[in-house]
Design a protein around this motif. Structure first.
Motif, PDB file in Angstrom:
ATOM      1  N   VAL A  16       3.011 -20.412  45.273  1.00 11.28           N
ATOM      2  CA  VAL A  16       3.345 -18.883  44.934  1.00 11.28           C
ATOM      3  C   VAL A  16       2.256 -18.466  43.904  1.00 11.28           C
ATOM      4  CG1 VAL A  16       4.922 -17.091  44.576  1.00 11.28           C
ATOM      5  CG2 VAL A  16       5.766 -19.131  45.492  1.00 11.28           C
ATOM      6  N   PRO A  17       1.036 -17.890  44.640  1.00  8.81           N
ATOM      7  CA  PRO A  17      -0.102 -17.456  43.735  1.00  8.81           C
ATOM      8  C   PRO A  17       0.209 -16.418  42.684  1.00  8.81           C
ATOM      9  CG  PRO A  17      -0.490 -16.572  45.951  1.00  8.81           C
ATOM     10  CD  PRO A  17       0.944 -17.529  46.069  1.00  8.81           C
ATOM     11  N   ALA A  18       0.892 -15.522  43.026  1.00  8.76           N
ATOM     12  CA  ALA A  18       1.466 -14.185  42.133  1.00  8.76           C
ATOM     13  C   ALA A  18       2.823 -13.860  42.487  1.00  8.76           C
ATOM     14  CB  ALA A  18       0.246 -13.238  42.207  1.00  8.76           C
ATOM     15  N   TYR A  19       3.629 -13.948  41.505  1.00  6.48           N
ATOM     16  CA  TYR A  19       5.022 -13.543  41.530  1.00  6.48           C
ATOM     17  C   TYR A  19       5.136 -12.420  41.026  1.00  6.48           C
ATOM     18  CZ  TYR A  19       5.175 -17.773  38.609  1.00  6.48           C
ATOM     19  OH  TYR A  19       4.725 -18.653  37.686  1.00  6.48           O
ATOM     20  N   SER A  20       4.905 -12.418  39.663  1.00  3.08           N
ATOM     21  CA  SER A  20       5.217 -11.029  38.859  1.00  3.08           C
ATOM     22  C   SER A  20       4.125 -11.118  37.810  1.00  3.08           C
ATOM     23  CB  SER A  20       6.553 -10.882  38.594  1.00  3.08           C
ATOM     24  OG  SER A  20       6.441  -9.512  37.765  1.00  3.08           O
ATOM     25  N   PRO A  21       2.884 -10.726  38.098  1.00  2.00           N
ATOM     26  CA  PRO A  21       1.846 -10.587  36.970  1.00  2.00           C
ATOM     27  C   PRO A  21       2.295  -9.619  35.802  1.00  2.00           C
ATOM     28  CG  PRO A  21       1.043  -9.580  39.056  1.00  2.00           C
ATOM     29  CD  PRO A  21       2.110 -10.316  39.086  1.00  2.00           C
ATOM     30  N   HIS A  22       2.979  -8.562  36.200  1.00  2.00           N
ATOM     31  CA  HIS A  22       3.724  -7.826  35.086  1.00  2.00           C
ATOM     32  C   HIS A  22       4.560  -8.307  34.173  1.00  2.00           C
ATOM     33  CE1 HIS A  22       1.707  -3.811  37.024  1.00  2.00           C
ATOM     34  NE2 HIS A  22       1.858  -4.647  38.113  1.00  2.00           N
ATOM     35  N   ALA A  23       5.285  -9.203  34.886  1.00  2.00           N
ATOM     36  CA  ALA A  23       6.451  -9.898  34.008  1.00  2.00           C
ATOM     37  C   ALA A  23       5.955 -10.691  32.772  1.00  2.00           C
ATOM     38  CB  ALA A  23       7.216 -10.762  34.766  1.00  2.00           C
ATOM     39  N   LYS A  36       1.834 -21.314  62.136  1.00  2.00           N
ATOM     40  CA  LYS A  36       0.766 -20.450  61.987  1.00  2.00           C
ATOM     41  C   LYS A  36      -0.162 -20.868  60.631  1.00  2.00           C
ATOM     42  CE  LYS A  36       3.374 -16.408  63.646  1.00  2.00           C
ATOM     43  NZ  LYS A  36       4.006 -15.283  63.402  1.00  2.00           N
ATOM     44  N   THR A  37      -1.025 -20.207  60.390  1.00  2.00           N
ATOM     45  CA  THR A  37      -1.939 -20.413  59.158  1.00  2.00           C
ATOM     46  C   THR A  37      -1.125 -20.252  57.906  1.00  2.00           C
ATOM     47  OG1 THR A  37      -3.859 -19.618  60.516  1.00  2.00           O
ATOM     48  CG2 THR A  37      -3.884 -19.696  57.850  1.00  2.00           C
ATOM     49  N   LEU A  38      -1.050 -21.102  56.967  1.00  2.00           N
ATOM     50  CA  LEU A  38      -0.235 -21.211  55.635  1.00  2.00           C
ATOM     51  C   LEU A  38      -1.299 -20.171  54.877  1.00  2.00           C
ATOM     52  CD1 LEU A  38       0.840 -24.693  55.545  1.00  2.00           C
ATOM     53  CD2 LEU A  38       1.967 -22.779  56.421  1.00  2.00           C
ATOM     54  N   GLU A  39      -0.845 -19.043  54.576  1.00  2.00           N
ATOM     55  CA  GLU A  39      -1.427 -18.190  53.891  1.00  2.00           C
ATOM     56  C   GLU A  39      -1.770 -18.564  52.179  1.00  2.00           C
ATOM     57  OE1 GLU A  39      -0.789 -13.607  52.203  1.00  2.00           O
ATOM     58  OE2 GLU A  39       0.696 -14.360  53.755  1.00  2.00           O
ATOM     59  N   HIS A  40      -0.708 -19.448  51.756  1.00  2.00           N
ATOM     60  CA  HIS A  40      -0.877 -19.711  50.252  1.00  2.00           C
ATOM     61  C   HIS A  40      -1.162 -21.467  50.281  1.00  2.00           C
ATOM     62  CE1 HIS A  40      -0.057 -15.788  49.586  1.00  2.00           C
ATOM     63  NE2 HIS A  40       1.102 -15.938  49.722  1.00  2.00           N
ATOM     64  N   ILE A  78       9.154 -14.876  44.498  1.00  2.00           N
ATOM     65  CA  ILE A  78       9.063 -16.471  44.603  1.00  2.00           C
ATOM     66  C   ILE A  78       9.944 -16.741  45.677  1.00  2.00           C
ATOM     67  CG2 ILE A  78       9.770 -18.541  43.400  1.00  2.00           C
ATOM     68  CD1 ILE A  78       9.156 -17.644  40.570  1.00  2.00           C
ATOM     69  N   ALA A  79      10.902 -16.426  46.002  1.00  2.00           N
ATOM     70  CA  ALA A  79      11.782 -17.026  47.026  1.00  2.00           C
ATOM     71  C   ALA A  79      11.182 -16.273  48.395  1.00  2.00           C
ATOM     72  CB  ALA A  79      13.217 -16.305  46.908  1.00  2.00           C
ATOM     73  N   ALA A  80      10.872 -15.042  48.070  1.00  2.00           N
ATOM     74  CA  ALA A  80      10.294 -14.542  49.473  1.00  2.00           C
ATOM     75  C   ALA A  80       8.896 -15.229  49.867  1.00  2.00           C
ATOM     76  CB  ALA A  80       9.997 -12.912  49.240  1.00  2.00           C
ATOM     77  N   SER A  95       6.116 -18.963  53.639  1.00  2.00           N
ATOM     78  CA  SER A  95       5.405 -20.045  53.795  1.00  2.00           C
ATOM     79  C   SER A  95       5.894 -21.114  54.904  1.00  2.00           C
ATOM     80  CB  SER A  95       5.131 -20.570  52.520  1.00  2.00           C
ATOM     81  OG  SER A  95       4.148 -19.802  51.740  1.00  2.00           O
ATOM     82  N   MET A  96       7.314 -21.293  54.561  1.00  2.00           N
ATOM     83  CA  MET A  96       7.895 -22.288  55.358  1.00  2.00           C
ATOM     84  C   MET A  96       8.149 -21.894  56.790  1.00  2.00           C
ATOM     85  SD  MET A  96      11.248 -23.236  52.555  1.00  2.00           S
ATOM     86  CE  MET A  96      10.852 -24.109  51.112  1.00  2.00           C
TER      87      MET A  96
END
Length: 343
Positions: free
Chosen positions: A97-104, A323-327, A308-310, A315-316
């Protein structure tokens, strides 16, 4: 239907994944234990496993997972230094999960700076004992101070924007500088030695690599201003803890805020309030009145957990649908050598 095993899950992980899984209908089993050489046998019979930052996918674990028929490892985090990608090559695919909440994380970083500077945690504890003295609570204005940022990814850029709101002077070091962002956000790239020399506060936001491991050590600390504040919400091994302790004892480092620790996998996310910890270095760091230690919670917001969950479930689903795995991340070899890369 894919069978999926989640390792190192807490009640809040299970709650959010169960809600979002209603759209996917995956067969998920949640394990509280962490993945390692001893617990890998629990992955038998599953197609996918999902792990977090303290799980260990060593070469031995990878080989056993492959023997069990596990085809995908889904990391519920951005970092991936706990996976042996060389061992996984051509055996098991890996996503993160490359970016789940950079603001957090950026917001938590600034809160650590302010708490440590203005002694808010100490003041809170005092007033609960009806002690309203201001002695020992002296801080400094953030206005006009020089903040050094090491690593200028998404999190750092949000933090820089916040710091510029305080009218701080921001300087940064990154081996791959983003000059367009620097011009837009009004910060300046400098050499690492200059950053050490000029910064009142240094905040770490770089990945953990062979080049950044223990980037904060006795040598680099000696180049810093007397009384510098060091903040780490990145990775524990960016700081050589023994050297930090010595610099705190000599008052070369004025204060430190640590949301991560190099041996955190033994303790963070668990309750040791009764039995205590056996790590003398961590215990010593916690005793300093000018050190603020939190347990890798910078990411911990409702928005981050949902993201993170989404992303993990998406990906699963991509894997299930071929399909192509984006991450996806993999150990890639070419004419320039071998490296771990985002595909």
């Amino acid at each position: 239907m894919l069978k999926i095993a989640f390792f190192d899950t807490k009640p809040y992980d299970k709650a959010i994944f169960e809600v979002l899984n209603k759209d996917y209908h995956f067969d998920i089993t949640f394990f509280e234990v962490r993945l390692n050489d001893r617990t890998v046998k629990m992955a038998e019979g599953y197609d996918i496993i999902s792990i977090f930052v303290q799980d260990k996918a060593s070469s031995k674990v990878i080989d056993q997972l492959h023997a069990y028929g596990v085809k995908l490892i889904a990391l519920r985090c951005a970092g991936y230094n706990n996976v042996n990608f060389k061992a996984a090559k051509d055996k098991i695919r890996v996503v993160h999960v490359p970016a789940y909440s950079p603001h957090a994380i950026a917001e938590f970083t600034i809160s650590m700076m302010l708490t440590l500077n203005r002694k808010i945690h100490k003041a809170h504890n005092r007033t609960k004992d009806l002690n309203f003295s201001l002695s020992g609570l002296l801080g400094f204005d953030m206005y006009g101070k020089t903040i050094g940022i090491i690593g200028t990814g998404k999190i750092a850029k949000i933090l820089i924007k916040i710091l510029r709101g305080f009218d701080c002077r921001v300087i940064a070091y990154d081996p791959y500088p983003d000059h367009e962002a620097a011009a837009s956000l009004d910060y300046t790239y400098v050499a690492l030695q200059q950053l050490f020399k000029e910064s009142d506060i240094i905040s770490l936001h770089c990945p953990l690599t062979k080049d950044t491991e223990y980037i904060i050590n006795a040598s680099s600390i000696n180049q810093m201003k007397d009384g510098v504040m060091i903040v780490n919400t990145g990775r524990g091994k960016l700081i050589q803890s023994k050297d930090l302790i010595e610099s705190l004892k000599s008052h070369k480092v004025g204060s430190a805020a640590l949301d991560v620790y190099e041996e955190e996998d033994k303790y963070f996310y668990e309750d040791f309030s009764v039995e205590g910890v056996q790590d003398d270095i961590l215990s010593r760091l916690i005793t300093f009145p000018n050190v603020l230690v939190t347990s890798h919670q910078a990411y911990f917001t409702k928005e981050a957990l949902n993201n993170i969950a989404a992303t993990t479930l998406k990906s699963m689903k991509q894997f299930e649908d071929r399909k192509t795995l984006e991450h996806e991340i993999a150990y890639v070899c070419d004419e320039n050598g071998c490296a771990i890369k985002q595909l």
